[in-house]
Scaffold this motif. Structure first.
Motif, PDB file in Angstrom:
ATOM      1  N   VAL A   1      -8.099   7.268   7.489  1.00  0.00           N
ATOM      2  CA  VAL A   1      -6.742   6.761   7.246  1.00  0.00           C
ATOM      3  C   VAL A   1      -5.945   7.888   6.590  1.00  0.00           C
ATOM      4  O   VAL A   1      -6.372   8.465   5.588  1.00  0.00           O
TER       5      VAL A   1
ATOM      6  N   THR B   1      -8.720   0.390   6.380  1.00  0.00           N
ATOM      7  CA  THR B   1      -7.601  -0.034   5.541  1.00  0.00           C
ATOM      8  C   THR B   1      -7.910  -1.361   4.851  1.00  0.00           C
ATOM      9  O   THR B   1      -7.724  -1.516   3.647  1.00  0.00           O
TER      10      THR B   1
ATOM     11  N   PRO C   1     -10.177   4.069  -2.136  1.00  0.00           N
ATOM     12  CA  PRO C   1      -9.363   5.001  -1.366  1.00  0.00           C
ATOM     13  C   PRO C   1      -9.552   6.424  -1.894  1.00  0.00           C
ATOM     14  O   PRO C   1      -9.841   6.605  -3.073  1.00  0.00           O
TER      15      PRO C   1
ATOM     16  N   LYS D   1      -8.072   0.445  11.154  1.00  0.00           N
ATOM     17  CA  LYS D   1      -7.717  -0.898  10.693  1.00  0.00           C
ATOM     18  C   LYS D   1      -8.747  -1.420   9.676  1.00  0.00           C
ATOM     19  O   LYS D   1      -8.396  -1.865   8.587  1.00  0.00           O
TER      20      LYS D   1
ATOM     21  N   ALA E   1       0.857  -1.183   0.000  1.00  0.00           N
ATOM     22  CA  ALA E   1       0.000   0.000   0.000  1.00  0.00           C
ATOM     23  C   ALA E   1       0.891   1.230   0.000  1.00  0.00           C
ATOM     24  O   ALA E   1       1.884   1.284   0.733  1.00  0.00           O
TER      25      ALA E   1
END
Ligand SMILES: Nc1ncnc2c1ncn2[C@@H]1O[C@H](COP(=O)(O)OP(=O)(O)OP(=O)(O)O)[C@@H](O)[C@H]1O
Ligand SMILES: [Mg+2]
Lengths: 443, 311
Positions: B19, B45, B55, B42, B6
């Motif tokens: 994030v 993600t 994203p 978490k 990532a």
């Protein structure tokens, strides 16, 4: 892939006891309750249950006879007819006691008696009862009713005769039938008058002169015998279509109504996929939303088909409801199932976007009852104002009910084409709206 | 060898930055730990990796190729164990597994074999015909894991797979994860249980408030706190001002209070005990027990953030 989802959805539906209770047991119970209670009333409403009417009679046959005697003894008349002719005329007039014919032949005709029960009353009481809603209609026979009618029938004069009908606006349908019977009767009398006029004119032209009066009595009698028979057919034709029994009606009506709940139930299942995160699992595996919703569509349509089949078969076995020609029943059941699937998809999408059940609950508590009422699930919507009836026939349940009834009555597939078009259009429109929303909004 | 990577991954929900542009990678065959408290980011993600949400910025590479434009190659080899129980409660375990197996394209004999194997892995062969709704929390968790294993994924992402279950089920799950890794599966394991990550993972990322605040092997991370010592102290009552007073001692790096226990991280070698006793007296607090310990991973988090993993 879609079938994997469909089978899973069907499994979940069949395991859902509460939902099964609503979709299978409830309509079945309601069919029996409504069939036994309201349904019976409904049967009688048309064939047995009487419309109560009151007759106010201002006419008196004795006075009328005395008056007509005076009229015939009038010097002018004495010149036209000899004593024997006068006696014959009086005799035939006596037989043509119009009040008596109306009360004892028209209203007590076998067929009409099933529908109308009457009472002769004074005007004041009758009007009071009409206002209290105890009566369907009130008929006022005017003073000198027979006398004026005789004059109109036997002589070249024209005396106005007016039979008044007061209707109870709350019983429009029944009052309308009463009215049609009364006007039917008075129209037959007019027909007699017209026949007389035509006869007399023809006689004068042929120079038959007063001799023709000999035959007039026969002619009038002949014409006057027609009305009762013809009224008969007219009355029968109003109700001739209604061969549907209360049980048949409510079996179709409940089936048509309860399938609507499948759509809201489907929206709940779709939301469950989100709540249970099973939706995420499918998305992770790369299954597109369209596939998941197609599964929902097919599963709901299939479930609806199964549910309708269950209700049709069980009502046939237990209540001996006759649904009609089996292949046709099968066809219409399949076609009805389609828009329910579409409705399920639309409600699912709305619920998923808003992430709650509010819209589908609103649909359940507001629209389903409304659609049920105007679609005729409780009371035949034929008795409602035209505007509401037409709207009701356009609802899925309304169209389904109309369709089933027509199949019960033995109409052909082509006779039902407009109903099929309504159902299919409804289903397709909902699909187009659904996928339109899906394109614009992320679920 | 990096299998998944990532780069500057970022997710913004309206105003909320879930994030904050994190970079990390997953090596072939390792068990990678993501340690972080509630709301660390978490799940967000993981959802981006599983292509459940796009994203806002950044990239995700599978063997060097982005999966954002074409997630198919990753989907085929990725198994995701969601944080929530993602199963149909009215269906049996067997039916659930069969359904999700078919969703992953398994059929016929192969499907039956895989379902059988998975039931064996999670140790629920005997109760496979019971409905999920009649299962205990631990059994649900195990089937929840099993459903992600059906298509024999190369990479398995597990989002807090042991939340809220009994120790027995938990041990079973931890052993299962170890066995899967031994058989060659690459695993990304998230948790806010320090012990689990410490037991399972080769490498660890520590996340907090949408950012990675530390990374490395267990020992590398512990080295961060090796300059420190830890005091665990039991007291008779909690006092907010006493808590603040402890935090204001210059040598103290972090203080948490949990289960009537204070955990205090402080610079090695400083004489803290005298200070603590003096403050206890000042605030009229009785110390019931006091222990000096060497730091754990949890203390790494405590030191890095000044807070505990589970407040
Ligand atoms: N759909 C969403 N819309 C807005 N904010 C969100 C959404 N999903 C998550 N968040 C926010 O993003 C942040 C990170 O959440 P996330 O669920 O990724 O944390 P987590 O580390 O998985 O926590 P937990 O241990 O509780 O599962 C939180 O502040 C959360 O409130
Ligand atoms: Mg989470």
């Amino acid at each position: 892939m879609v079938w994997t989802i469909v089978i899973k959805d069907l499994k979940r539906m069949i395991r859902d006891r509460k939902a099964l209770l609503i979709s299978l047991l409830m309509p079945f119970i309601l069919i029996s309750i409504l069939g036994f209670s309201v349904g019976k009333f409904l049967d009688q409403d048309i064939h047995l249950e009487a419309a109560h009417i009151a007759i106010v009679n201002h006419d008196s046959i004795d006075n009328d006879l005395a008056d007509i005697k005076n009229f015939l003894d009038n010097p002018l008349m004495t010149n036209a007819f000899n004593e024997q002719e006068k006696q014959e005329m009086l005799h035939s007039m006596k037989e043509l006691d119009f009040t008596n014919i109306f009360l004892h032949e028209v209203l007590e005709d076998e067929k009409i008696k099933e529908f109308i029960s009457y009472q002769v009353e004074d005007e004041e009481t009758a009007k009071k009862r009409l206002n209290n809603g105890e009566l369907t209609a009130l008929i006022v026979l005017p003073e000198r009713f027979s006398y004026n009618t005789w004059i109109n029938l036997y002589f070249p004069f024209r005396n106005p005769v007016k039979v008044e009908i007061w209707k109870n606006p709350d019983q429009e349908l029944k009052a309308g039938i009463v009215e049609s019977i009364v006007t039917g009767y008075t129209e037959r009398i007019s027909a007699g008058i017209i026949a007389k006029n035509a006869f007399l004119e023809a006689a004068i032209e042929a120079n038959a002169g007063t001799k023709s009066y000999d035959q007039l009595a026969f002619l009038i009698k002949h014409v006057m015998e027609q009305p009762v028979n013809e009224l008969h057919t007219e009355f029968v034709s109003i109700h001739g279509k209604n061969k549907i029994s209360g049980f048949q009606y409510y079996a179709a009506a409940m089936a048509a109504m309860f399938i609507l709940f499948n759509a809201t139930q489907a929206a709940t299942y779709s939301l469950d996929e989100k709540r249970f995160f099973t939706w995420e699992r499918m998305k992770t595996a790369g299954i597109p939303i369209a596939t998941i919703l197609s599964g929902r569509f097919i599963a709901t349509s299939l479930f609806t088909f199964i549910q309708l089949s269950f209700l049709i078969i069980s009502s046939t076995i237990i209540f001996h409801v006759e649904w009609g020609d089996w292949p046709h029943v099968l066809l219409i059941t399949a076609i009805i199932s389609f828009p329910i699937g579409s409705l399920a998809v639309l409600l699912s999408i709305i619920s998923l976007i808003s992430n709650n059940e509010r819209v589908s609950l609103l649909f359940q508590s507001l629209f389903i009852p409304l659609m049920s009422v105007i679609g005729g699930s409780f009371v035949p919507n034929a008795s409602m104002p035209d505007f509401i009836k037409n709207l009701g026939d356009l609802t899925v349940n309304g169209a389904a009910l109309q369709g089933y009834m027509k199949v019960m009555q033995g109409y052909s597939i082509s006779d039902l084409s407009s109903i099929y078009v309504t159902l299919l259009l409804f289903g397709m429109t909902l699909m187009i709206i659904s996928f339109g929303i899906l394109k614009r909004r992320e679920v | 060898m990096k299998i998944l990577e990532a780069i500057e991954l970022k997710k913004i929900y309206k105003k909320n930055v879930a994030v904050k542009g994190i970079s990390f990678h997953l090596n072939q065959g390792e068990i990678l730990g993501f340690l972080g408290p509630n709301g660390a980011g978490k799940t967000t993600t993981i959802s981006m990796i599983a292509s459940l949400i796009p994203p806002t910025k950044g990239d995700i590479l599978l063997n060097g190729k982005t999966i954002l434009t074409n997630p198919k190659p990753l989907r085929k080899i990725l198994g995701v164990v969601p944080q929530e129980i993602a199963l149909y409660p009215e269906l049996t375990a067997l039916e659930n597994l069969r359904f999700f197996g078919k969703i992953y394209g398994l059929k016929g004999n192969k499907l039956e074999k895989r379902v059988e194997k998975v039931l064996e892995i999670v140790g629920l062969e005997e109760r496979a015909k019971e409905k999920i709704e009649h299962y205990s929390g631990g059994m649900k968790r195990r089937i929840n894991i099993g459903a992600a294993l059906l298509h024999q994924p190369e990479i398995l992402i597990m989002d807090e797979p042991t939340v809220g279950i009994d120790p027995q089920s938990r041990n079973h799950i931890l052993d299962t994860v170890k066995k899967l890794a031994e058989n060659g599966m690459t695993i990304l394991y998230t948790s806010h249980y320090m012990e689990e990550v410490e037991y399972l993972c080769d490498r660890i990322y520590i996340m907090d408030a949408g950012a990675i605040i530390a990374e490395g092997t267990k020992n590398e991370l512990k080295a961060i706190v090796s300059k420190n010592d830890r005091i665990v102290m039991k007291i008779d009552r909690y006092d907010k001002e006493f808590d603040s007073a402890l935090k204001s001692i210059p040598e103290v790096e972090g203080v948490t209070f949990n289960n009537e226990m204070f955990t205090i991280i402080y610079k090695k070698g400083s004489n803290l005990l005298g200070n603590i006793f003096r403050l206890a007296e000042e605030y009229q607090i009785n110390i019931l027990s006091i222990d000096v310990k060497t730091p754990s991973l949890e203390d790494v988090f405590l030191q890095l953030t000044g807070r505990g993993l589970r407040d």
